[in-house]
Design a protein around this motif. Structure first.
Motif, PDB file in Angstrom:
ATOM      1  N   TYR A 202       0.238   4.518  -6.767  1.00  0.00           N
ATOM      2  CA  TYR A 202       1.183   3.537  -7.313  1.00  0.00           C
ATOM      3  C   TYR A 202       2.353   3.433  -6.345  1.00  0.00           C
ATOM      4  CZ  TYR A 202       4.401   1.344 -10.692  1.00  0.00           C
ATOM      5  OH  TYR A 202       5.281   0.500 -11.343  1.00  0.00           O
ATOM      6  N   ILE A 203       2.637   2.216  -5.854  1.00  0.00           N
ATOM      7  CA  ILE A 203       3.692   2.005  -4.862  1.00  0.00           C
ATOM      8  C   ILE A 203       4.707   1.017  -5.410  1.00  0.00           C
ATOM      9  CG2 ILE A 203       4.214   1.096  -2.578  1.00  0.00           C
ATOM     10  CD1 ILE A 203       1.494   2.049  -1.645  1.00  0.00           C
ATOM     11  N   ASP A 204       5.975   1.395  -5.353  1.00  0.00           N
ATOM     12  CA  ASP A 204       7.077   0.532  -5.769  1.00  0.00           C
ATOM     13  C   ASP A 204       8.143   0.582  -4.674  1.00  0.00           C
ATOM     14  OD1 ASP A 204       9.041  -0.919  -7.001  1.00  0.00           O
ATOM     15  OD2 ASP A 204       9.110   0.270  -8.829  1.00  0.00           O
ATOM     16  N   ASN A 205       8.282  -0.505  -3.912  1.00  0.00           N
ATOM     17  CA  ASN A 205       9.248  -0.613  -2.821  1.00  0.00           C
ATOM     18  C   ASN A 205       8.868   0.270  -1.637  1.00  0.00           C
ATOM     19  OD1 ASN A 205      11.222  -2.502  -3.965  1.00  0.00           O
ATOM     20  ND2 ASN A 205      11.645  -0.863  -5.429  1.00  0.00           N
ATOM     21  N   GLY A 206       9.603   0.103  -0.562  1.00  0.00           N
ATOM     22  CA  GLY A 206       9.422   0.931   0.617  1.00  0.00           C
ATOM     23  C   GLY A 206       8.453   0.355   1.627  1.00  0.00           C
ATOM     24  N   VAL A 207       8.314   1.090   2.724  1.00  0.00           N
ATOM     25  CA  VAL A 207       7.394   0.746   3.809  1.00  0.00           C
ATOM     26  C   VAL A 207       6.299   1.804   3.831  1.00  0.00           C
ATOM     27  CG1 VAL A 207       7.147   0.407   6.293  1.00  0.00           C
ATOM     28  CG2 VAL A 207       9.237  -0.350   5.131  1.00  0.00           C
ATOM     29  N   ASN A 208       5.044   1.378   3.786  1.00  0.00           N
ATOM     30  CA  ASN A 208       3.950   2.323   3.606  1.00  0.00           C
ATOM     31  C   ASN A 208       2.780   1.980   4.517  1.00  0.00           C
ATOM     32  OD1 ASN A 208       5.007   3.680   0.972  1.00  0.00           O
ATOM     33  ND2 ASN A 208       5.111   1.487   0.563  1.00  0.00           N
ATOM     34  N   ASN A 209       2.196   3.020   5.096  1.00  0.00           N
ATOM     35  CA  ASN A 209       1.016   2.879   5.938  1.00  0.00           C
ATOM     36  C   ASN A 209      -0.091   3.728   5.316  1.00  0.00           C
ATOM     37  OD1 ASN A 209      -0.921   2.729   7.930  1.00  0.00           O
ATOM     38  ND2 ASN A 209       0.464   3.218   9.613  1.00  0.00           N
ATOM     39  N   ILE A 210      -1.096   3.067   4.773  1.00  0.00           N
ATOM     40  CA  ILE A 210      -2.190   3.735   4.062  1.00  0.00           C
ATOM     41  C   ILE A 210      -3.444   3.584   4.918  1.00  0.00           C
ATOM     42  CG2 ILE A 210      -3.385   3.946   1.855  1.00  0.00           C
ATOM     43  CD1 ILE A 210      -0.345   4.206   1.626  1.00  0.00           C
ATOM     44  N   LYS A 211      -3.924   4.690   5.509  1.00  0.00           N
ATOM     45  CA  LYS A 211      -4.943   4.589   6.553  1.00  0.00           C
ATOM     46  C   LYS A 211      -6.009   5.668   6.392  1.00  0.00           C
ATOM     47  CE  LYS A 211      -5.361   4.745  11.618  1.00  0.00           C
ATOM     48  NZ  LYS A 211      -4.618   4.942  12.887  1.00  0.00           N
ATOM     49  N   ASN A 212      -7.271   5.284   6.567  1.00  0.00           N
ATOM     50  CA  ASN A 212      -8.401   6.206   6.629  1.00  0.00           C
ATOM     51  C   ASN A 212      -8.537   7.087   5.391  1.00  0.00           C
ATOM     52  OD1 ASN A 212      -7.973   5.941   9.916  1.00  0.00           O
ATOM     53  ND2 ASN A 212     -10.089   6.318   9.323  1.00  0.00           N
ATOM     54  N   ASN A 213      -8.269   6.538   4.231  1.00  0.00           N
ATOM     55  CA  ASN A 213      -8.399   7.299   2.994  1.00  0.00           C
ATOM     56  C   ASN A 213      -9.649   6.872   2.229  1.00  0.00           C
ATOM     57  OD1 ASN A 213      -5.567   8.661   2.878  1.00  0.00           O
ATOM     58  ND2 ASN A 213      -5.142   6.512   3.281  1.00  0.00           N
ATOM     59  N   LEU A 214     -10.206   7.794   1.477  1.00  0.00           N
ATOM     60  CA  LEU A 214     -11.233   7.476   0.488  1.00  0.00           C
ATOM     61  C   LEU A 214     -10.562   7.429  -0.872  1.00  0.00           C
ATOM     62  CD1 LEU A 214     -14.130   7.102  -0.564  1.00  0.00           C
ATOM     63  CD2 LEU A 214     -14.304   9.601  -0.665  1.00  0.00           C
ATOM     64  N   ILE A 215     -10.603   6.259  -1.512  1.00  0.00           N
ATOM     65  CA  ILE A 215      -9.980   6.053  -2.824  1.00  0.00           C
ATOM     66  C   ILE A 215     -11.105   5.630  -3.757  1.00  0.00           C
ATOM     67  CG2 ILE A 215      -8.192   4.792  -4.085  1.00  0.00           C
ATOM     68  CD1 ILE A 215      -6.816   4.295  -1.370  1.00  0.00           C
TER      69      ILE A 215
ATOM     70  N   ASN B  57      -6.811  11.150   3.399  1.00  0.00           N
ATOM     71  CA  ASN B  57      -6.837  11.803   2.093  1.00  0.00           C
ATOM     72  C   ASN B  57      -8.058  11.350   1.294  1.00  0.00           C
ATOM     73  OD1 ASN B  57      -3.955  13.054   2.028  1.00  0.00           O
ATOM     74  ND2 ASN B  57      -3.603  10.922   2.600  1.00  0.00           N
ATOM     75  N   THR B  58      -8.499  12.220   0.390  1.00  0.00           N
ATOM     76  CA  THR B  58      -9.504  11.850  -0.596  1.00  0.00           C
ATOM     77  C   THR B  58      -8.817  11.791  -1.949  1.00  0.00           C
ATOM     78  OG1 THR B  58     -11.323  12.863   0.624  1.00  0.00           O
ATOM     79  CG2 THR B  58     -11.647  12.532  -1.732  1.00  0.00           C
ATOM     80  N   ILE B  59      -8.884  10.617  -2.581  1.00  0.00           N
ATOM     81  CA  ILE B  59      -8.184  10.366  -3.843  1.00  0.00           C
ATOM     82  C   ILE B  59      -9.232   9.873  -4.826  1.00  0.00           C
ATOM     83  CG2 ILE B  59      -6.317   9.067  -4.942  1.00  0.00           C
ATOM     84  CD1 ILE B  59      -5.129   8.759  -2.084  1.00  0.00           C
ATOM     85  N   LYS B  60      -9.687  10.758  -5.697  1.00  0.00           N
ATOM     86  CA  LYS B  60     -10.826  10.381  -6.518  1.00  0.00           C
ATOM     87  C   LYS B  60     -10.694  10.930  -7.941  1.00  0.00           C
ATOM     88  CE  LYS B  60     -13.836  14.318  -5.341  1.00  0.00           C
ATOM     89  NZ  LYS B  60     -15.163  14.723  -4.854  1.00  0.00           N
TER      90      LYS B  60
END
Length: 593
Positions: free
Chosen positions: A292-305, A277-280
């Protein structure tokens, strides 16, 4: 042979999927230019005028094809017309709706959703006056635990404004002021190839999802917002909010969204994967300009932030009981007015591998400010800035592992030679394990003791081009990226291979992390130029990855896991052998210079 077999398998699998999906399927056609809904909707000539009329007669597995035009909802989910702001496109579970048709297609693949703009608008009252717009442009409400869902594909969705403070109950779900563009409750849903723009809500301005399994793919989610009501509720997920979901969020653009927490994306609980994803240029008034992450299991990969703003955690803000892997991302030019320009994390379990942190800024922790258990391995921190301390990294009240990273030209108030310009630990490194990093200051700044533990100090990492981290092709994760190290870099072969976690097998570009039986520091593994031919002589201990753009010849004895990869041929000469119970792989793929 391997490639042909893979293609054959994919083809057969695709055909099986098509057979299953098309069984008993009916396509209904919608065209806004026809005079009314009197036709049966079974062809373009006999199309329905309104989308909802087609939805009413559709059954599970059916598709609705919508011709380019502007469509507005005409009734409530209860099929009444007495409360216009409750009007919505209410989509039944199991129904798929596709936009982008010209009105002549006989196959879905013939549509052009880019040029045949199909608009679903919530602007049903005075034009451009949002207080009389629909609360939700699209609504889907499946029963709890349902394996069915909806697919929305190829539309421009705009003008939803969910601000009433009311709720209604549909199919056992209480529908609140969440999801101005799309609101999804339960089910297995797919939202693809859409533009979601100019929508607002208390939560999930563009898109709201709860308790479902959702695929969000190749959408542009732009100029949406959340707001906070007079009771202080709301404000989460200007672009997207997901709660208690299993979500795949891939290949999307999130830009110019506004919110209090998670201007672009807010993830609460669940199991979420965000990739490519592109997040800009999103702005959060509180935390998480990007995510914004609150709880859970998350995999954040290959993004432009990039270029996001917030009070805390301009790029990414994490808290609560979350376990998150952040791998192969670029966080650049994010600005927090308080803590954590790139990332702010509190009470979270965070693994940070193979990322770039470039030119982020904050009061404290320009690149990262962490108050949580954090593993930071094989990342590159360059040109980050803090007004007070911790230009690259600020660590507080937490156990840290800091392995195989590069820190260079990070700053405090734009000065790169001050204590804490690159790495600052509130407890002066008493809770940290810092090994095999390239650090930009002299050793006395880190309280490491007389044993340097593999760390290097005050050595220029010799990047390819520190001022152009995309490289001439302006594409990330390619061979000309500017923050790759060169052959004379002190970071080359200076990492510690024993510190790599088992799930860190490749670098930020996807190349093998272990080359020449050692690991480099930083996000990029140095790659020797790829030879046209490679001859591997007789010898014990042959192991690793061997690449050639043409041919590989080998007489070696494979005593450890070994891969040969060549574009044309792999020739195993007399004398070649693989010791029993050792792994050897030959691939016709190769490499390019």
């Amino acid at each position: 042979m391997k490639s042909k077999l893979n293609i054959l398998f994919i083809t057969l699998f695709y055909n099986i999927l098509n057979i299953n999906s098309s069984k008993c399927q009916t396509v209904y056609y919608v065209d806004s230019s026809v005079p009314n809904n009197s036709s049966n909707g079974l062809s373009w000539i006999n199309a329905k005028k309104d989308i909802q009329d087609a939805i009413k007669i559709a059954n599970t597995g059916d598709e609705i094809w919508v011709k380019a035009g502007i469509y507005k909802p005409t009734e409530t989910p209860y099929q009444t017309t007495d409360s216009p702001r409750n009007f919505t496109f209410y989509v039944k579970s199991g129904v798929s709706i596709y936009g982008g048709f010209s009105g002549t297609e006989t196959l879905r693949e013939q549509r052009d959703f880019v040029n045949n703009t199909t608009v679903l608008s919530g602007d049903i009252g005075l034009e451009n006056y949002e207080n009389d717009n629909c609360f939700h442009v699209i609504l889907a409400s499946a029963s709890s635990g349902s394996s069915l869902g909806v697919k929305i594909d190829g539309f421009t969705i705009k003008g939803g404004y969910s601000n009433s403070g009311r709720y209604i109950n549909i199919n056992g779900n209480d529908i609140f002021d969440y999801g101005g563009g799309i609101a999804l409750y339960n089910g297995r849903n797919n939202i693809s190839n859409n533009i979601i723009v100019g929508c607002s809500a208390l939560m999930g301005g563009g898109l709201f999802m709860i308790r479902g399994q959702n695929t969000i793919f190749n959408n542009k989610i732009i100029d949406n917002k959340t707001f906070i009501d007079r009771n202080g509720s709301g404000g989460y997920g200007g672009g997207l909010y997901t709660q208690d979901c299993s979500s795949l969020i891939n290949n999307n653009l999130f830009t110019n969204n506004l919110g209090a927490w998670g201007a672009a994306v807010s993830l609460y609980n669940g199991n979420n994967q965000m990739e490519n994803n592109t997040i800009k240029e999103n702005i959060a008034s509180n935390s998480g300009g990007g995510i914004y992450i609150d709880n859970g299991v998350n995999n954040i990969k290959n993004n432009l932030i990039s270029k996001n703003s917030a009070y805390n955690g301009a790029g990414l803000n994490l808290l609560g009981n979350t376990s998150t892997l952040l791998n192969k991302n670029i966080l650049s030019e994010n600005n927090a007015s308080n803590l954590g320009g790139g990332i702010y994390t509190y009470s979270a379990n965070l693994e940070i591998y193979n990322n770039l942190f470039v030119s982020n800024s904050a009061l404290r922790g320009g690149g990262i400010l962490s108050n949580a258990t954090t593993s930071i391995i094989n990342n590159t921190f360059v040109n980050n800035n803090a007004s007070v301390v911790g230009g690259g990294l600020f660590m507080t009240y937490a156990n840290f592992t800091l392995f195989n990273n590069i820190f260079w030209n990070n700053k405090i108030n734009n000065q790169n030679n001050l204590f804490g310009a690159d790495v600052y630990d509130y407890f002066y490194f008493s809770n940290s394990d810092i090994r095999s990093n390239l650090l930009q200051l002299s050793s006395e700044n880190y309280n490491i003791g007389p044993n340097p533990k593999g760390n290097l100090f005050l050595l220029n990492p010799q990047f390819l081009n520190i001022n152009d981290f995309l490289g001439p092709d302006n594409i990330f994760f390619t061979a000309d990226d500017g923050l790759q190290i060169q052959t004379n870099s002190p970071a080359k072969n200076s990492g510690n291979i024993t510190l790599l976690p088992t799930n860190l097998t490749t670098d930020i570009t996807g190349s093998s992390r272990i080359q020449e039986n050692i690991v480099d520091m930083g996000a990029y593994e140095f790659k020797n130029p790829c030879p046209t031919t490679l001859s591997i002589p007789t010898g014990e201990g042959n192991s690793g990855v061997f690449l050639a753009s043409g041919y590989i010849q080998s007489s070696a004895t494979v005593a450890n896991p070994t891969i040969y990869s060549s574009s044309k041929a792999i020739i195993l000469n007399p004398g070649f052998q693989v010791i029993t119970n050792r792994n050897f792989t030959a691939i016709i793929e190769g490499c390019t210079n």
